[in-house]
Scaffold this motif. Structure first.
Motif, PDB file in Angstrom:
ATOM      1  N   LEU A  94      77.171  33.035  28.796  1.00  0.00           N
ATOM      2  CA  LEU A  94      76.362  31.673  28.359  1.00  0.00           C
ATOM      3  C   LEU A  94      75.238  31.038  29.131  1.00  0.00           C
ATOM      4  CD1 LEU A  94      76.320  29.641  25.889  1.00  0.00           C
ATOM      5  CD2 LEU A  94      78.374  28.766  27.211  1.00  0.00           C
ATOM      6  N   LEU A  95      75.438  30.852  30.299  1.00  0.00           N
ATOM      7  CA  LEU A  95      74.620  30.334  31.252  1.00  0.00           C
ATOM      8  C   LEU A  95      73.246  30.976  31.346  1.00  0.00           C
ATOM      9  CD1 LEU A  95      75.349  27.460  32.163  1.00  0.00           C
ATOM     10  CD2 LEU A  95      75.525  28.308  34.523  1.00  0.00           C
ATOM     11  N   SER A  96      73.443  32.411  31.006  1.00  0.00           N
ATOM     12  CA  SER A  96      72.378  33.184  31.302  1.00  0.00           C
ATOM     13  C   SER A  96      71.055  32.879  30.321  1.00  0.00           C
ATOM     14  CB  SER A  96      72.568  34.695  31.212  1.00  0.00           C
ATOM     15  OG  SER A  96      72.726  34.971  29.871  1.00  0.00           O
ATOM     16  N   GLY A  97      71.470  32.423  29.225  1.00  0.00           N
ATOM     17  CA  GLY A  97      70.542  31.861  28.043  1.00  0.00           C
ATOM     18  C   GLY A  97      69.906  30.531  28.399  1.00  0.00           C
ATOM     19  N   CYS A  98      70.651  29.894  29.383  1.00  0.00           N
ATOM     20  CA  CYS A  98      69.956  28.333  29.294  1.00  0.00           C
ATOM     21  C   CYS A  98      69.924  27.958  30.891  1.00  0.00           C
ATOM     22  CB  CYS A  98      70.833  27.212  28.733  1.00  0.00           C
ATOM     23  SG  CYS A  98      72.453  27.354  29.258  1.00  0.00           S
ATOM     24  N   GLY A 107      70.769  33.944  20.475  1.00  0.00           N
ATOM     25  CA  GLY A 107      71.240  33.167  21.237  1.00  0.00           C
ATOM     26  C   GLY A 107      71.241  31.608  20.891  1.00  0.00           C
ATOM     27  N   PRO A 108      72.019  30.910  21.671  1.00  0.00           N
ATOM     28  CA  PRO A 108      72.268  29.588  21.252  1.00  0.00           C
ATOM     29  C   PRO A 108      71.004  28.381  21.061  1.00  0.00           C
ATOM     30  CG  PRO A 108      73.132  29.865  23.315  1.00  0.00           C
ATOM     31  CD  PRO A 108      72.467  31.072  22.978  1.00  0.00           C
ATOM     32  N   GLN A 109      70.056  28.722  21.707  1.00  0.00           N
ATOM     33  CA  GLN A 109      68.898  27.660  22.177  1.00  0.00           C
ATOM     34  C   GLN A 109      68.278  27.205  20.955  1.00  0.00           C
ATOM     35  OE1 GLN A 109      68.391  26.382  24.993  1.00  0.00           O
ATOM     36  NE2 GLN A 109      66.381  26.119  25.499  1.00  0.00           N
ATOM     37  N   GLU A 110      67.670  28.123  20.033  1.00  0.00           N
ATOM     38  CA  GLU A 110      67.146  27.635  18.736  1.00  0.00           C
ATOM     39  C   GLU A 110      68.071  26.983  17.835  1.00  0.00           C
ATOM     40  OE1 GLU A 110      63.739  27.915  18.446  1.00  0.00           O
ATOM     41  OE2 GLU A 110      63.733  28.881  20.158  1.00  0.00           O
ATOM     42  N   THR A 111      69.165  27.348  17.815  1.00  0.00           N
ATOM     43  CA  THR A 111      70.318  26.610  16.925  1.00  0.00           C
ATOM     44  C   THR A 111      70.417  25.314  17.339  1.00  0.00           C
ATOM     45  OG1 THR A 111      71.348  28.698  16.139  1.00  0.00           O
ATOM     46  CG2 THR A 111      72.599  26.560  15.946  1.00  0.00           C
ATOM     47  N   TRP A 113      80.057  24.593  18.941  1.00  0.00           N
ATOM     48  CA  TRP A 113      79.853  25.938  19.635  1.00  0.00           C
ATOM     49  C   TRP A 113      80.172  27.158  18.618  1.00  0.00           C
ATOM     50  CZ3 TRP A 113      80.972  26.273  25.363  1.00  0.00           C
ATOM     51  CH2 TRP A 113      80.345  25.490  26.211  1.00  0.00           C
ATOM     52  N   ASP A 114      81.057  27.218  17.726  1.00  0.00           N
ATOM     53  CA  ASP A 114      81.148  28.335  16.828  1.00  0.00           C
ATOM     54  C   ASP A 114      79.843  28.483  16.323  1.00  0.00           C
ATOM     55  OD1 ASP A 114      83.939  28.222  17.120  1.00  0.00           O
ATOM     56  OD2 ASP A 114      84.312  27.086  15.494  1.00  0.00           O
ATOM     57  N   THR A 115      78.958  27.520  15.970  1.00  0.00           N
ATOM     58  CA  THR A 115      77.764  27.770  15.287  1.00  0.00           C
ATOM     59  C   THR A 115      76.656  28.333  16.460  1.00  0.00           C
ATOM     60  OG1 THR A 115      78.371  26.262  13.694  1.00  0.00           O
ATOM     61  CG2 THR A 115      76.143  26.963  13.997  1.00  0.00           C
ATOM     62  N   LEU A 116      76.659  27.728  17.408  1.00  0.00           N
ATOM     63  CA  LEU A 116      75.836  27.891  18.607  1.00  0.00           C
ATOM     64  C   LEU A 116      76.007  29.489  19.102  1.00  0.00           C
ATOM     65  CD1 LEU A 116      75.650  24.828  20.954  1.00  0.00           C
ATOM     66  CD2 LEU A 116      74.262  25.314  19.181  1.00  0.00           C
ATOM     67  N   LEU A 117      77.185  30.047  19.233  1.00  0.00           N
ATOM     68  CA  LEU A 117      77.229  31.160  19.721  1.00  0.00           C
ATOM     69  C   LEU A 117      77.350  32.209  18.758  1.00  0.00           C
ATOM     70  CD1 LEU A 117      80.677  30.540  22.108  1.00  0.00           C
ATOM     71  CD2 LEU A 117      78.213  30.484  22.774  1.00  0.00           C
ATOM     72  N   SER A 118      77.270  31.716  17.539  1.00  0.00           N
ATOM     73  CA  SER A 118      77.020  32.722  16.641  1.00  0.00           C
ATOM     74  C   SER A 118      75.607  33.324  16.064  1.00  0.00           C
ATOM     75  CB  SER A 118      77.764  32.349  15.147  1.00  0.00           C
ATOM     76  OG  SER A 118      79.031  31.827  15.200  1.00  0.00           O
TER      77      SER A 118
END
Length: 454
Positions: free
Chosen positions: A315-319, A398-402, A389-394
């Motif tokens: 998870l942290l690798s993307g932010c 990656g979660p950044q744009e969402t 987070w259900d939505t971010l991780l989906s």
């Protein structure tokens, strides 16, 4: 005069909270400074043996009642002090998911998890709509979304065994203190030179084993360098969700959970010397560990610490660039990310953007810094964080744009109050975001996606 762009779909009253009369202006004060990396985070869930055919609900964590919050911390949202079940959604009831829809979604997710090979596209679609709290399947779904579990379920046992063994090795190698390391070296040396029974003279002690050594390879020198970070981790972990007995209190389980969080953050810091530990990482870690520790599968519960570590790393690798001070002003740094959120708001609601940034001069860094770096973990109650987070991780990319769309939607949902407010009122509102319907918030964020691509 500049024409103000307001898309027709935003003119509906359903997007905005009712306007309120802004409070009388206080005595003039200097605008807040942009948060630094030191204070940016001031505030501080038989198909197989891994997916049960009938899932039990995870145990309900107790929420501690606290006294009224102090007025001395105006820069952060008020502490979550409701005496309520953290896994019961809050906010307005309008637009809440019905029990029938909840049961249907649970059945669909369980059906998808029962396949020999998981269809990740379908799993992402279903999870993005929200994972039922009581189903006990969020833990498995999150592990899949974070690529900790492979799509082929036949590989799960071997992959889990390998990763958990690797984490045990990390703990053995990285959590030892120098005394233990030195003792092992002495025992190894004495076994090779069993005839020498006396103590080593000072000149015979290797440089790396001497407590006063300043050498780069000295385990003692490294130990003293790590001490400050470990102390910071300890302080932050003790402040993690103080309103939940799962994380806070004197019980044996709470202390064990705190110890697990400290182990994960310490190992991460030692394996990532370029970033090490930055205040606020504990807040990102907490939802993962909570969900995995409350899995109905006992094997997952026992190994929650190891599973959480690898998912936290992913998870942290993307932010992680948001936590790196040296990258703050680069194209991948936090200021660039905040600028993207600002441009997104300008694209969808130019009137609101102008009022915030040009008229009232509310710099988005004053509120979005924490929103983005902590993945909204400080803006909502714990149950709502899990839903978001259900939505971010989906998001397959990656979660950044969402995350940026959700932040933009947060602004749009209170646009009437923001348009009616001045600098002080708007800053206070955005630094202590009001309770809202999370399903509706995520719907608006998804609407921004469709209007961006249309």
């Amino acid at each position: 005069m500049v024409n103000k762009r307001v898309p027709e779909w935003l003119n509906s009253s359903m997007w905005s909270s009712p306007a309120t009369t802004p409070p009388p202006p206080k005595s003039p004060s200097s605008p807040p400074q942009s948060p630094s990396h030191e204070d940016r985070t001031s505030k501080s869930s038989s198909v197989t043996s891994y997916v049960h055919e009938t899932r039990e609900s995870p145990p309900t964590p107790t929420v501690i009642r606290t006294k009224s919050p102090s007025k001395s911390a105006p820069t952060g949202p008020a502490p979550r002090t409701e005496g309520r079940d953290p896994l019961v959604s809050s906010g307005s009831t309008d637009g809440e998911i019905s029990p029938r829809e909840d049961a249907s979604r649970q059945a669909q997710l369980l059906q998808e998890l029962s396949r020999k090979t998981i269809n990740m596209g379908e799993l992402q679609r279903l999870a993005s709509l929200g994972i039922p709290d009581g189903a006990g399947i969020r833990s498995t779904v999150w592990k899949l979304l974070l690529a900790y579990l492979p799509r082929d379920k036949g590989l799960w046992p071997s992959e889990l065994a390998k990763k958990r063994s690797q984490y045990r090795n990390f703990k053995e190698d990285l959590l030892k203190n120098p005394t233990e390391i030195t003792r092992e070296l002495e025992e190894s040396t004495s076994s090779q030179n069993c005839e020498d029974k006396g103590l080593l003279s000072r000149s015979e002690i290797p440089e790396g084993e001497h407590p006063l050594s300043l050498g780069k390879t000295s385990v003692w020198n490294q130990f003293f360098q790590d001490t400050e970070i470990i102390e910071q981790i300890d302080r932050d972990v003790k402040r993690t969700h103080p309103d939940m007995h799962f994380f806070s209190g004197d019980s044996a389980s709470a202390k064990a959970n705190q110890e697990a969080l400290k182990n994960i953050l310490t190992i991460y810091a030692k394996l990532n010397p370029g970033i090490r530990y930055v205040q606020g990482m504990n807040e990102i870690l907490a939802p993962l560990f909570y969900v995995f520790k409350n899995d109905p599968n006992e094997d997952f519960v026992v190994n929650a610490e190891a599973d959480t570590f690898f998912c936290f790393v992913e998870l942290l690798s993307g932010c992680r660039d948001n936590f790196c001070k040296q990258l703050d002003n680069s194209v991948v740094g936090i200021r660039s990310t905040i600028s993207k959120m600002s441009q997104l708001l300008k694209h969808h609601d130019e009137e609101l953007w102008r009022h915030l940034e040009l008229t009232t001069k509310v710099n988005p860094q004053f509120y979005a810094f924490r929103w983005i770096t902590l993945l909204l973990t400080q803006e909502f109650n714990f149950a709502d964080i899990l839903h978001i987070w259900d939505t971010l991780l989906s998001d397959p990319e990656g979660p950044q744009e969402t995350l940026l769309r959700v932040c933009c939607a947060m602004l749009i949902l209170v646009r009437r109050r923001l348009l009616a407010g001045d600098f002080t009122a708007n800053l206070k509102l955005l630094q202590s975001y009001p309770s809202t319907n999370i399903s509706h918030l995520l719907y608006v964020a998804n609407k921004l996606r469709s209007h961006s691509t249309s």
